[in-house]
Scaffold this motif. Structure first.
Motif, PDB file in Angstrom:
ATOM      1  N   THR A   1       0.803  -1.230   0.000  1.00 33.93           N
ATOM      2  CA  THR A   1       0.000   0.000   0.000  1.00 33.93           C
ATOM      3  C   THR A   1       0.831   1.273   0.000  1.00 33.93           C
ATOM      4  OG1 THR A   1      -0.173   0.095   2.416  1.00 33.93           O
ATOM      5  CG2 THR A   1      -1.876  -1.146   1.227  1.00 33.93           C
ATOM      6  N   VAL A   2       2.063   1.218   0.513  1.00 31.84           N
ATOM      7  CA  VAL A   2       2.903   2.421   0.604  1.00 31.84           C
ATOM      8  C   VAL A   2       3.988   2.413  -0.456  1.00 31.84           C
ATOM      9  CG1 VAL A   2       4.480   3.752   2.057  1.00 31.84           C
ATOM     10  CG2 VAL A   2       2.419   2.733   3.055  1.00 31.84           C
ATOM     11  N   PHE A   3       4.785   1.357  -0.483  1.00 31.66           N
ATOM     12  CA  PHE A   3       5.888   1.287  -1.447  1.00 31.66           C
ATOM     13  C   PHE A   3       5.412   0.908  -2.845  1.00 31.66           C
ATOM     14  CE2 PHE A   3       8.069   0.180   2.658  1.00 31.66           C
ATOM     15  CZ  PHE A   3       8.705   1.399   2.794  1.00 31.66           C
ATOM     16  N   SER A   4       4.285   0.224  -2.921  1.00 33.42           N
ATOM     17  CA  SER A   4       3.750  -0.228  -4.203  1.00 33.42           C
ATOM     18  C   SER A   4       2.300  -0.630  -4.003  1.00 33.42           C
ATOM     19  CB  SER A   4       4.558  -1.416  -4.730  1.00 33.42           C
ATOM     20  OG  SER A   4       3.969  -1.964  -5.885  1.00 33.42           O
ATOM     21  N   GLU A   5       1.608  -0.831  -5.114  1.00 31.26           N
ATOM     22  CA  GLU A   5       0.265  -1.422  -5.049  1.00 31.26           C
ATOM     23  C   GLU A   5       0.274  -2.848  -5.585  1.00 31.26           C
ATOM     24  OE1 GLU A   5      -2.461   1.199  -6.986  1.00 31.26           O
ATOM     25  OE2 GLU A   5      -2.261   2.766  -5.452  1.00 31.26           O
ATOM     26  N   ILE A   6       1.454  -3.415  -5.774  1.00 36.16           N
ATOM     27  CA  ILE A   6       1.576  -4.810  -6.196  1.00 36.16           C
ATOM     28  C   ILE A   6       0.994  -5.694  -5.095  1.00 36.16           C
ATOM     29  CG2 ILE A   6       3.222  -6.658  -6.738  1.00 36.16           C
ATOM     30  CD1 ILE A   6       5.080  -4.451  -7.857  1.00 36.16           C
TER      31      ILE A   6
ATOM     32  N   ILE B   1      15.233  -4.744  -3.769  1.00 37.01           N
ATOM     33  CA  ILE B   1      14.313  -5.861  -3.588  1.00 37.01           C
ATOM     34  C   ILE B   1      13.468  -5.538  -2.362  1.00 37.01           C
ATOM     35  CG2 ILE B   1      14.131  -8.298  -2.934  1.00 37.01           C
ATOM     36  CD1 ILE B   1      16.797  -8.733  -4.424  1.00 37.01           C
ATOM     37  N   TYR B   2      12.162  -5.623  -2.516  1.00 38.42           N
ATOM     38  CA  TYR B   2      11.247  -5.415  -1.405  1.00 38.42           C
ATOM     39  C   TYR B   2      10.781  -6.788  -0.929  1.00 38.42           C
ATOM     40  CZ  TYR B   2      11.089  -0.557  -2.981  1.00 38.42           C
ATOM     41  OH  TYR B   2      11.424   0.728  -3.341  1.00 38.42           O
ATOM     42  N   MET B   3      10.898  -7.040   0.375  1.00 35.18           N
ATOM     43  CA  MET B   3      10.632  -8.387   0.862  1.00 35.18           C
ATOM     44  C   MET B   3       9.990  -8.349   2.239  1.00 35.18           C
ATOM     45  SD  MET B   3      11.033 -11.506  -0.178  1.00 35.18           S
ATOM     46  CE  MET B   3      10.434 -12.989   0.626  1.00 35.18           C
ATOM     47  N   VAL B   4       8.942  -9.145   2.392  1.00 36.73           N
ATOM     48  CA  VAL B   4       8.278  -9.311   3.686  1.00 36.73           C
ATOM     49  C   VAL B   4       8.781 -10.603   4.321  1.00 36.73           C
ATOM     50  CG1 VAL B   4       6.051  -9.759   4.790  1.00 36.73           C
ATOM     51  CG2 VAL B   4       6.248  -7.997   3.026  1.00 36.73           C
ATOM     52  N   PRO B   5       9.360 -10.542   5.522  1.00 37.61           N
ATOM     53  CA  PRO B   5       9.933 -11.743   6.141  1.00 37.61           C
ATOM     54  C   PRO B   5       8.986 -12.508   7.057  1.00 37.61           C
ATOM     55  CG  PRO B   5      10.576  -9.818   7.397  1.00 37.61           C
ATOM     56  CD  PRO B   5       9.713  -9.320   6.269  1.00 37.61           C
ATOM     57  N   ASP B   6       7.752 -12.067   7.158  1.00 33.51           N
ATOM     58  CA  ASP B   6       6.811 -12.681   8.092  1.00 33.51           C
ATOM     59  C   ASP B   6       6.296 -14.008   7.563  1.00 33.51           C
ATOM     60  OD1 ASP B   6       5.105 -12.862  10.361  1.00 33.51           O
ATOM     61  OD2 ASP B   6       3.443 -12.188   9.117  1.00 33.51           O
TER      62      ASP B   6
ATOM     63  N   CYS C   1      -4.497 -12.857 -17.183  1.00 33.09           N
ATOM     64  CA  CYS C   1      -5.655 -13.233 -16.363  1.00 33.09           C
ATOM     65  C   CYS C   1      -5.677 -12.508 -15.022  1.00 33.09           C
ATOM     66  CB  CYS C   1      -5.651 -14.739 -16.097  1.00 33.09           C
ATOM     67  SG  CYS C   1      -6.362 -15.713 -17.434  1.00 33.09           S
ATOM     68  N   SER C   2      -4.619 -11.758 -14.720  1.00 29.93           N
ATOM     69  CA  SER C   2      -4.537 -11.143 -13.398  1.00 29.93           C
ATOM     70  C   SER C   2      -5.637 -10.114 -13.167  1.00 29.93           C
ATOM     71  CB  SER C   2      -3.169 -10.507 -13.189  1.00 29.93           C
ATOM     72  OG  SER C   2      -2.908  -9.518 -14.171  1.00 29.93           O
ATOM     73  N   TYR C   3      -6.221  -9.605 -14.258  1.00 30.05           N
ATOM     74  CA  TYR C   3      -7.309  -8.625 -14.124  1.00 30.05           C
ATOM     75  C   TYR C   3      -8.516  -9.229 -13.396  1.00 30.05           C
ATOM     76  CZ  TYR C   3      -9.888 -11.049 -17.802  1.00 30.05           C
ATOM     77  OH  TYR C   3     -10.561 -12.001 -18.517  1.00 30.05           O
ATOM     78  N   GLN C   4      -8.593 -10.572 -13.350  1.00 24.97           N
ATOM     79  CA  GLN C   4      -9.733 -11.212 -12.692  1.00 24.97           C
ATOM     80  C   GLN C   4      -9.703 -11.022 -11.181  1.00 24.97           C
ATOM     81  OE1 GLN C   4     -10.961 -15.054 -14.144  1.00 24.97           O
ATOM     82  NE2 GLN C   4      -9.862 -14.783 -16.076  1.00 24.97           N
ATOM     83  N   GLY C   5      -8.549 -10.624 -10.663  1.00 21.89           N
ATOM     84  CA  GLY C   5      -8.483 -10.183  -9.284  1.00 21.89           C
ATOM     85  C   GLY C   5      -8.279 -11.242  -8.229  1.00 21.89           C
ATOM     86  N   THR C   6      -8.209 -12.512  -8.604  1.00 17.95           N
ATOM     87  CA  THR C   6      -7.941 -13.550  -7.612  1.00 17.95           C
ATOM     88  C   THR C   6      -6.445 -13.839  -7.574  1.00 17.95           C
ATOM     89  OG1 THR C   6      -8.197 -15.347  -9.208  1.00 17.95           O
ATOM     90  CG2 THR C   6     -10.192 -14.603  -8.053  1.00 17.95           C
ATOM     91  N   LEU C   7      -5.986 -14.349  -6.447  1.00 16.29           N
ATOM     92  CA  LEU C   7      -4.570 -14.670  -6.337  1.00 16.29           C
ATOM     93  C   LEU C   7      -4.193 -15.795  -7.296  1.00 16.29           C
ATOM     94  CD1 LEU C   7      -1.916 -14.045  -4.937  1.00 16.29           C
ATOM     95  CD2 LEU C   7      -2.546 -15.682  -3.142  1.00 16.29           C
ATOM     96  N   SER C   8      -5.076 -16.769  -7.457  1.00 19.43           N
ATOM     97  CA  SER C   8      -4.765 -17.883  -8.370  1.00 19.43           C
ATOM     98  C   SER C   8      -4.666 -17.406  -9.813  1.00 19.43           C
ATOM     99  CB  SER C   8      -5.817 -18.987  -8.252  1.00 19.43           C
ATOM    100  OG  SER C   8      -7.110 -18.494  -8.548  1.00 19.43           O
ATOM    101  N   SER C   9      -5.461 -16.396 -10.196  1.00 14.89           N
ATOM    102  CA  SER C   9      -5.379 -15.889 -11.570  1.00 14.89           C
ATOM    103  C   SER C   9      -4.049 -15.194 -11.807  1.00 14.89           C
ATOM    104  CB  SER C   9      -6.540 -14.931 -11.873  1.00 14.89           C
ATOM    105  OG  SER C   9      -6.439 -13.727 -11.136  1.00 14.89           O
ATOM    106  N   THR C  10      -3.504 -14.575 -10.771  1.00 16.86           N
ATOM    107  CA  THR C  10      -2.183 -13.950 -10.874  1.00 16.86           C
ATOM    108  C   THR C  10      -1.083 -15.009 -10.887  1.00 16.86           C
ATOM    109  OG1 THR C  10      -2.927 -11.940  -9.759  1.00 16.86           O
ATOM    110  CG2 THR C  10      -0.555 -12.389  -9.732  1.00 16.86           C
ATOM    111  N   MET C  11      -1.195 -15.999 -10.014  1.00 16.44           N
ATOM    112  CA  MET C  11      -0.125 -16.985  -9.846  1.00 16.44           C
ATOM    113  C   MET C  11      -0.102 -18.036 -10.948  1.00 16.44           C
ATOM    114  SD  MET C  11       1.542 -15.858  -7.385  1.00 16.44           S
ATOM    115  CE  MET C  11       2.700 -17.234  -7.440  1.00 16.44           C
ATOM    116  N   PHE C  12      -1.209 -18.221 -11.643  1.00 18.39           N
ATOM    117  CA  PHE C  12      -1.290 -19.280 -12.646  1.00 18.39           C
ATOM    118  C   PHE C  12      -0.143 -19.200 -13.657  1.00 18.39           C
ATOM    119  CE2 PHE C  12      -2.635 -20.936 -16.760  1.00 18.39           C
ATOM    120  CZ  PHE C  12      -3.005 -22.236 -16.421  1.00 18.39           C
ATOM    121  N   ASP C  13       0.141 -18.008 -14.167  1.00 19.75           N
ATOM    122  CA  ASP C  13       1.186 -17.888 -15.177  1.00 19.75           C
ATOM    123  C   ASP C  13       2.579 -18.120 -14.605  1.00 19.75           C
ATOM    124  OD1 ASP C  13      -0.298 -17.586 -17.474  1.00 19.75           O
ATOM    125  OD2 ASP C  13      -0.415 -15.416 -17.313  1.00 19.75           O
TER     126      ASP C  13
END
Length: 250
Positions: free
Chosen positions: A59-64, A75-80, A189-201
């Motif tokens: 939300t702050v560094f990116s909207e990815i 490299i932006y990385m979440v370690p949690d 397919c990422s426009y469909q808005g689900t995580l699986s649609s983004t990750m599929f490719d």
């Protein structure tokens, strides 16, 4: 030049919570970096890794929507680990895939390392597009190879085969929903808005690169890169999927 490690947390407690995980990942990342520098044309390092929270990353560094990404400098990385476990399970989008769910519940830490090293691999000079290029025809190759290389280098044979089986199962589970476009149209397919649609490719691209290395090139990674460079230098007269003749396979 060594990469800097930058910490963007909203409290010291938040940082302390992840300090051990970050230190472990940094050591393994450094070992992997040395291999890339020696074997896979990692010349210009990113300036650093910025460790942060999911909220700040998305939300702050990116909207990815996925809280791990890279650009020319960082490299932006979440370690949690809990954040990533939830993301991995969310990929299933409610499908009953108990084997896949158990895998992610038990292998979150190793998958976290692969995601981090995937981001570093993108800085290799073996990939010929710059970060600001559109990468219209070959992004699937870069994304797939950036998962293949760290998995092949860092995982045991059993671990490598296990994650391959998991992503093949996910690919098969979602291909009727998201597999009606060409591999070259990565992300369509990422426009469909689900995580699986983004990750599929990403799953599909990894499986395609694995096929190219292990079947097409008889386990010769450098040969695959040689052919990719030849395609690029000849002016990308056809799409990379056509050049490798894998349109019908993935």
């Amino acid at each position: 030049m060594q990469m800097k490690h930058i910490y963007a947390f909203e409290s010291m407690d938040e940082y302390k919570k992840h300090e051990d995980t970050i230190q472990q990942l940094c050591k393994k990342l450094n070992d992997y970096r040395e291999i890339l520098e020696r074997e896979y044309a990692l010349v210009d390092l990113p300036k650093g890794v910025l460790w942060t929270t999911e909220e700040l990353a998305t939300t702050v560094f990116s909207e990815i929507p996925i809280p791990a990404y890279t650009n020319k400098d960082l490299i932006y990385m979440v370690p949690d680990i809990e954040t990533w476990r939830k993301i991995f399970i969310k990929q299933l989008d409610g499908k009953k895939l108990p084997h896949v769910q158990r895998f992610y519940e038990n292998h979150t830490e190793s998958e976290l390392l692969i995601i981090l090293t995937h981001e570093l691999t993108q800085h290799s000079d073996l990939f010929l597009d710059d970060f600001d290029d559109e990468k219209e025809s070959g992004i699937w190759f870069e994304e797939g190879m950036c998962f293949y290389l760290p998995r092949k280098i860092l995982l045991s044979e059993d671990e490598f085969n296990e994650i391959t089986d998991i992503e093949r199962e996910l690919f098969e589970a979602f291909k009727d929903e998201y597999g009606n476009h060409s591999l070259k149209d990565f992300g369509s397919c990422s426009y469909q808005g689900t995580l699986s649609s983004t990750m599929f490719d990403y799953w599909r691209s990894y499986l395609a690169v694995k096929f190219l290395v292990e079947v097409h090139a008889n386990n010769d990674i450098k040969l695959v890169f040689h052919e990719y460079h030849k395609w690029f230098k000849e002016g990308k007269k056809v799409t990379l999927t056509e050049y490798f003749d894998i349109n019908s396979l993935f």
